[in-house]
Every structure is written in C-alpha cells, then in structure tokens.
Design a protein around this motif. Structure first.
Motif, PDB file in Angstrom:
ATOM      1  N   MET A   1       0.867  -1.210   0.026  1.00  0.00           N
ATOM      2  CA  MET A   1      -0.046   0.056   0.227  1.00  0.00           C
ATOM      3  C   MET A   1       0.975   1.319  -0.115  1.00  0.00           C
ATOM      4  SD  MET A   1      -3.084   1.043   2.706  1.00  0.00           S
ATOM      5  CE  MET A   1      -3.968   2.339   2.594  1.00  0.00           C
ATOM      6  N   ASN A   2       0.750   2.397  -0.848  1.00  0.00           N
ATOM      7  CA  ASN A   2       1.353   3.468  -0.966  1.00  0.00           C
ATOM      8  C   ASN A   2       1.109   4.355   0.407  1.00  0.00           C
ATOM      9  OD1 ASN A   2       2.248   2.669  -3.522  1.00  0.00           O
ATOM     10  ND2 ASN A   2       0.564   3.931  -4.382  1.00  0.00           N
ATOM     11  N   ALA A   3       2.294   4.822   0.479  1.00  0.00           N
ATOM     12  CA  ALA A   3       2.324   5.904   1.774  1.00  0.00           C
ATOM     13  C   ALA A   3       1.531   7.250   1.634  1.00  0.00           C
ATOM     14  CB  ALA A   3       3.718   6.284   2.404  1.00  0.00           C
ATOM     15  N   PRO A   4       0.764   7.736   2.815  1.00  0.00           N
ATOM     16  CA  PRO A   4      -0.068   9.027   2.213  1.00  0.00           C
ATOM     17  C   PRO A   4       0.860  10.006   1.808  1.00  0.00           C
ATOM     18  CG  PRO A   4       0.110   8.520   4.482  1.00  0.00           C
ATOM     19  CD  PRO A   4       0.474   7.414   3.823  1.00  0.00           C
ATOM     20  N   ARG A   5       0.469  10.709   0.912  1.00  0.00           N
ATOM     21  CA  ARG A   5       1.016  12.081   0.196  1.00  0.00           C
ATOM     22  C   ARG A   5       1.156  12.802   1.070  1.00  0.00           C
ATOM     23  NH1 ARG A   5      -0.723  14.682  -5.500  1.00  0.00           N
ATOM     24  NH2 ARG A   5       0.360  16.790  -5.232  1.00  0.00           N
ATOM     25  N   PRO A   6       2.638  13.362   1.289  1.00  0.00           N
ATOM     26  CA  PRO A   6       2.743  14.491   2.360  1.00  0.00           C
ATOM     27  C   PRO A   6       1.929  15.683   2.013  1.00  0.00           C
ATOM     28  CG  PRO A   6       4.900  13.506   2.095  1.00  0.00           C
ATOM     29  CD  PRO A   6       3.737  13.045   0.813  1.00  0.00           C
ATOM     30  N   ALA A   7       1.289  16.465   3.193  1.00  0.00           N
ATOM     31  CA  ALA A   7       0.353  17.579   2.895  1.00  0.00           C
ATOM     32  C   ALA A   7       1.345  18.759   2.430  1.00  0.00           C
ATOM     33  CB  ALA A   7      -0.101  17.962   4.099  1.00  0.00           C
ATOM     34  N   ASN A   8       2.628  18.878   3.010  1.00  0.00           N
ATOM     35  CA  ASN A   8       3.788  19.861   2.710  1.00  0.00           C
ATOM     36  C   ASN A   8       4.861  19.158   2.314  1.00  0.00           C
ATOM     37  OD1 ASN A   8       1.977  22.219   3.519  1.00  0.00           O
ATOM     38  ND2 ASN A   8       1.937  20.962   5.615  1.00  0.00           N
ATOM     39  N   ARG A   9       5.286  19.430   1.099  1.00  0.00           N
ATOM     40  CA  ARG A   9       6.520  18.566   0.428  1.00  0.00           C
ATOM     41  C   ARG A   9       7.247  19.704  -0.250  1.00  0.00           C
ATOM     42  NH1 ARG A   9       4.574  15.372  -4.546  1.00  0.00           N
ATOM     43  NH2 ARG A   9       3.327  17.049  -5.357  1.00  0.00           N
ATOM     44  N   ALA A  10       8.631  19.162  -0.658  1.00  0.00           N
ATOM     45  CA  ALA A  10       9.353  19.985  -1.339  1.00  0.00           C
ATOM     46  C   ALA A  10      10.434  18.827  -1.940  1.00  0.00           C
ATOM     47  CB  ALA A  10      10.101  20.828  -0.612  1.00  0.00           C
ATOM     48  N   CYS A  11      11.071  19.283  -3.221  1.00  0.00           N
ATOM     49  CA  CYS A  11      11.770  18.256  -3.757  1.00  0.00           C
ATOM     50  C   CYS A  11      12.541  19.105  -4.716  1.00  0.00           C
ATOM     51  CB  CYS A  11      10.709  17.360  -4.776  1.00  0.00           C
ATOM     52  SG  CYS A  11      11.608  16.198  -5.858  1.00  0.00           S
ATOM     53  N   VAL A  12      13.956  18.652  -4.907  1.00  0.00           N
ATOM     54  CA  VAL A  12      15.046  18.990  -5.851  1.00  0.00           C
ATOM     55  C   VAL A  12      14.536  18.419  -7.100  1.00  0.00           C
ATOM     56  CG1 VAL A  12      17.386  19.478  -6.187  1.00  0.00           C
ATOM     57  CG2 VAL A  12      16.509  19.407  -3.940  1.00  0.00           C
ATOM     58  N   LEU A  13      14.185  19.057  -8.073  1.00  0.00           N
ATOM     59  CA  LEU A  13      13.756  18.712  -9.511  1.00  0.00           C
ATOM     60  C   LEU A  13      14.958  18.342 -10.364  1.00  0.00           C
ATOM     61  CD1 LEU A  13      10.532  20.335 -10.438  1.00  0.00           C
ATOM     62  CD2 LEU A  13      10.759  17.892  -9.063  1.00  0.00           C
ATOM     63  N   ALA A  96      16.217  24.435   5.103  1.00  0.00           N
ATOM     64  CA  ALA A  96      15.268  25.524   5.464  1.00  0.00           C
ATOM     65  C   ALA A  96      13.863  25.048   5.615  1.00  0.00           C
ATOM     66  CB  ALA A  96      15.622  26.799   5.058  1.00  0.00           C
ATOM     67  N   LEU A  97      13.378  24.692   4.465  1.00  0.00           N
ATOM     68  CA  LEU A  97      12.132  24.127   4.184  1.00  0.00           C
ATOM     69  C   LEU A  97      11.647  23.098   5.214  1.00  0.00           C
ATOM     70  CD1 LEU A  97      11.901  24.407   0.386  1.00  0.00           C
ATOM     71  CD2 LEU A  97      10.428  25.688   1.937  1.00  0.00           C
ATOM     72  N   ALA A  98      12.685  21.982   5.284  1.00  0.00           N
ATOM     73  CA  ALA A  98      12.355  20.938   6.423  1.00  0.00           C
ATOM     74  C   ALA A  98      12.301  21.496   7.764  1.00  0.00           C
ATOM     75  CB  ALA A  98      13.344  20.161   6.286  1.00  0.00           C
ATOM     76  N   GLU A  99      12.880  22.501   8.039  1.00  0.00           N
ATOM     77  CA  GLU A  99      12.953  23.231   9.230  1.00  0.00           C
ATOM     78  C   GLU A  99      11.306  23.739   9.563  1.00  0.00           C
ATOM     79  OE1 GLU A  99      14.575  27.084  11.326  1.00  0.00           O
ATOM     80  OE2 GLU A  99      15.990  25.997  10.035  1.00  0.00           O
ATOM     81  N   GLY A 100      10.689  24.396   8.137  1.00  0.00           N
ATOM     82  CA  GLY A 100       9.404  24.912   8.412  1.00  0.00           C
ATOM     83  C   GLY A 100       8.224  23.673   8.183  1.00  0.00           C
ATOM     84  N   GLY A 101       8.668  22.565   8.267  1.00  0.00           N
ATOM     85  CA  GLY A 101       7.526  21.482   8.373  1.00  0.00           C
ATOM     86  C   GLY A 101       7.376  20.896   7.176  1.00  0.00           C
ATOM     87  N   CYS A 102       8.295  21.028   6.083  1.00  0.00           N
ATOM     88  CA  CYS A 102       8.183  20.397   4.751  1.00  0.00           C
ATOM     89  C   CYS A 102       8.804  18.985   4.932  1.00  0.00           C
ATOM     90  CB  CYS A 102       8.688  21.193   3.564  1.00  0.00           C
ATOM     91  SG  CYS A 102       7.815  22.675   3.460  1.00  0.00           S
ATOM     92  N   ALA A 103       7.916  17.990   4.210  1.00  0.00           N
ATOM     93  CA  ALA A 103       8.663  16.823   3.904  1.00  0.00           C
ATOM     94  C   ALA A 103       9.373  16.916   2.944  1.00  0.00           C
ATOM     95  CB  ALA A 103       7.633  15.746   3.712  1.00  0.00           C
ATOM     96  N   ILE A 104      10.741  16.500   2.541  1.00  0.00           N
ATOM     97  CA  ILE A 104      11.829  16.379   1.584  1.00  0.00           C
ATOM     98  C   ILE A 104      11.507  15.040   0.789  1.00  0.00           C
ATOM     99  CG2 ILE A 104      14.140  17.108   0.539  1.00  0.00           C
ATOM    100  CD1 ILE A 104      12.306  19.366   1.976  1.00  0.00           C
ATOM    101  N   ILE A 105      11.206  15.191  -0.289  1.00  0.00           N
ATOM    102  CA  ILE A 105      10.966  13.775  -0.937  1.00  0.00           C
ATOM    103  C   ILE A 105      11.743  13.757  -2.224  1.00  0.00           C
ATOM    104  CG2 ILE A 105       8.616  13.493  -0.115  1.00  0.00           C
ATOM    105  CD1 ILE A 105       7.698  14.257  -2.887  1.00  0.00           C
ATOM    106  N   PRO A 106      12.351  12.504  -2.292  1.00  0.00           N
ATOM    107  CA  PRO A 106      13.191  12.258  -3.499  1.00  0.00           C
ATOM    108  C   PRO A 106      12.235  12.646  -5.027  1.00  0.00           C
ATOM    109  CG  PRO A 106      12.495  10.105  -2.906  1.00  0.00           C
ATOM    110  CD  PRO A 106      12.029  11.208  -1.676  1.00  0.00           C
ATOM    111  N   TRP A 107      13.013  13.107  -5.857  1.00  0.00           N
ATOM    112  CA  TRP A 107      12.284  13.234  -7.213  1.00  0.00           C
ATOM    113  C   TRP A 107      11.291  12.248  -7.994  1.00  0.00           C
ATOM    114  CZ3 TRP A 107      13.033  10.839 -11.805  1.00  0.00           C
ATOM    115  CH2 TRP A 107      14.287  10.103 -12.060  1.00  0.00           C
TER     116      TRP A 107
END
Length: 401
Positions: A1-13, A96-107
């Motif tokens: 089962m896929n993990a739920p999508r983070p509500a706040n997320r960031a990614c290096v594209l 900085a975004l992680a510090e602000g509560g964003c989940a940093i996810i792989p591309w």
C-alpha cells in the motif's frame, strides 16, 4: 500500500551535480508559509500576496547564508525556487523548508505522485537514465503515448473478437522488447580470442582512447576490463577479456575463468584472431570458427550466442586476404582500417530492425513479462486472461466477472 502523500512537501527537481540553476519545487499551504520565512522578495511583498506565475527576484536567507534566488508561485499552494546550481545551495533551501515543516522527498516520489499514467511515469523515470540521445528519443516517444496506444489497440482487437489481429500486434511489440530493455542498460559486447591477437588494441580503438594495456607478451590482460561507449546511438559496454587458453599460471587462469563468465553474460562476442599468423587464409578461417565453437561447447556457453569473427592485423598480412563474409570482418586496430565496417556490423547484430518513429517499445522487465504472458493466453485462446493482463499493464481495475 502506498504511503499517504505529504500535505507539505518539497523536492529538488534538477539532477545532482554542478549546474547553472537548481530547481526546488514546493507544495502545500504550510509549505508556502515556510518559504515565506526565508524568502525576501525585492518588491517586499509576502508570497501569499504575489500573483500566480509572476517571476520574483529576491534573497533566500537561512542562518548566516544569504543568496540570490528567483521564485515563481505556480499555484495558490505551490511554487518553484530557482537557486544556484551547486549542491550546497539546493541543500540549504531544502534544509530551511524541512525546518519549516516540509517533507523533503526524492524526485522519483514527486513524479509518482504527480503522474497518474503508470507507463508514462515509467518512461519519465527511464528517461533520466537514458545514456544516449537515440535511446532518449525512443523513451520520449513512449512517454508521449506510443506504447500506451499500441497496448490499447491490442486490447480493442481482443474486445472486438479479433484474436489473430491482437496476436500479430502483440508479436510486434515483443519483437521490439529486446531492444527496449537496452534503452537504459547497455548491450554487453565481449572481445574474446586467443592471447596476443590484438584484443586490447581493438577495444582501445573502438573506445577511442587507451583503456587496456597493450603488450606483445601473451597473458598480459589477466582480468576483465570494460568500457562504456555508444555505437550507432546504442549504449554498449565493451569487455576486453583475458586471452582464452589453458595455462598453469594461477593468476592468468583466474583471468581466463572470469573471461568465460563474461562470455556467458554477453549479447555479442567479437572473436578476434590474428590474420598475420594465418598460413592458408581461407582454410584457416574454418579452424578459427571451430576453435570458438569448441570453447563455447566445452564451457557450456549458449549455442545461440551471437559470434562475429574479427580478423585483426590486416595491415601485416602480405598477399591475398580472406574474403569477408557475413560473420567475418577484416580490421587493423593499429591503423583503424575496417573499424567503421566493424561498428556497422556490431550495430546490425545488436539492433537489426530498429523501431520506426511512433512504434510502441516495451522497456521494462515487468512490461515484457506481462506482454509475454498475454501472448501465452492468446495462444491458448484465453482472451479473458489476456485482457486481464493487459488491464494490469495499463494499471486499470478489472471487473472480476
């Protein structure tokens, strides 16, 4: 089962390494608020006050670092941050975004969450690994729907009761799969033969630079050496195997054993022999071929393995030369005579019938497995099973009726 999508997320594209610009994608209402803590726009307005798609210049300030960035708010709860292309700048932004509560996810995860079409997603992931322009172009065609359309045509033919038509189309797709599996993984081409016939010189000539040690004494190459290159736009890994012969030297014997393992794993074997050492040229060719056949038979190597015989040192051969055939090429690794013809023949052996523009090309093991099983189902007149496998390939829900 896929993990739920983070509500706040960031990614290096953008890919890792140094570049002109790195792009960090950010999504989520809290993510915008987090970015607002660190981004100082030149127009002094907060991000929530900026117009959608407006290009904003400013500074990203985190801890003691202050650097110029460009930010574009792409939607109410999404934006892109364009910073310096080095690894450190993007890392500071994401930290900085992680510090602000964003989940940093792989591309890869970002793409999977954005892309609903599974075949298109697989093509996008494969595109990032495409080693040549030609393979990237074929994968881009699959990304743009070539494979999806080909599979859907097979599905339609089955639904309309045209089993023979579906089978013919499926055979065409599977015929392209051998090449498709090598769009990201190189073809394995082994350069083999007796010691001191010029194998190392040949791999250096084909690679375009000195990769292997060249010396006149037999047994110089005692390990398997390899180099990646492209031939006619196809990715190829050339392997310079140790000279194959029986030897009491334990180090050389280990090299020969590894060379035989490499032969087993290869898609094509270039069996090199020394033309200058032949006495009766045409008659001796039969002996060379018999020698290769004996080597393959005695070491349980596949009889279906493709072998291309390469007569090296043609520049040293006085008088009449052997007549080239469809399994025999004349070259001189030293002065590069015949290399263009050899490269053309290698390409022809690896990809004898390249797909035409717009053709569907399966490019993953899973795709090929499902298509092969669908072909088996059609052959036993089980259209329902074939349709179920095609639905699985297209990631569609089946009715279960």
């Amino acid at each position: 089962m896929n993990a739920p999508r983070p509500a706040n997320r960031a990614c290096v594209l953008t890919p890792p390494g140094r570049g002109a610009v790195a792009v960090v994608a950010v999504e989520g209402l809290s993510a915008i608020q987090a970015a607002d803590k660190f981004f100082q726009a030149a127009n002094h307005h907060a991000l929530r006050e900026q117009s959608i798609n407006r290009v904003l210049f400013g500074h990203w300030v985190s801890q003691s670092h202050r650097e110029e960035v460009v930010v574009v708010r792409t939607a109410d709860s999404a934006l892109e941050i364009h910073c310096h292309g080095g690894i450190a700048a993007a890392a500071r932004v994401t930290a900085a975004l992680a510090e602000g509560g964003c989940a940093i996810i792989p591309w890869e995860q970002w793409l999977a969450e954005e892309q609903q079409n599974h075949i298109h997603l697989e093509a996008e992931l494969a595109l990032a690994k495409a080693p040549t322009r030609r393979t990237a172009a074929l994968l881009l065609q699959q990304r743009n729907g070539a494979l999806q359309r080909a599979i859907e045509r097979i599905e339609t033919a089955l639904l309309e009761g045209c089993r023979n038509d579906a089978a013919e189309q499926l055979r065409g797709l599977l015929a392209n799969s051998r090449l498709g599996l090598h769009l990201t993984n190189p073809w394995q081409v082994a350069i083999a033969g007796q010691p001191n016939v010029g194998k190392s010189s040949l791999i250096n000539a084909l690679a375009g630079y000195q990769r292997a040690i060249v010396y006149h004494e037999p047994g110089t190459t005692r390990d398997v050496l390899s180099v990646g290159t492209a031939i006619d736009g196809w990715p190829v890994r050339l392997t310079d195997a140790a000279g194959i012969r029986e030897t009491p030297d334990p180090l050389e014997a280990e090299g020969v054993a590894r060379a035989r393992v490499q032969l087993q794993a290869s898609d094509l074997v270039l069996w090199v022999f020394d033309l200058s050492a032949l006495n009766s040229a045409d008659a001796r060719l039969d002996a060379v071929k018999a020698e290769a056949a004996a080597e393959f038979a005695s070491n349980s190597l596949s009889s279906q393995r493709q072998i291309l015989f390469v007569g090296n040192k043609v520049d040293l051969l006085p008088g009449r030369t052997p007549n080239p055939t469809n399994d025999f090429v004349l070259v001189s690794a030293r002065d590069r005579t015949g290399l263009d013809e050899l490269l053309q023949e290698i390409s022809k052996r690896l990809a004898p019938t390249p797909p035409t523009p717009g053709d569907g090309v399966p490019f993953t093991e899973c795709q090929v497995s499902l298509l092969s099983r669908a072909m088996e189902a059609i052959n036993r007149a089980d259209d329902r099973a074939a349709l179920s496998l095609i639905a699985e390939l297209l990631h569609r829900e089946t009715s279960g009726e």
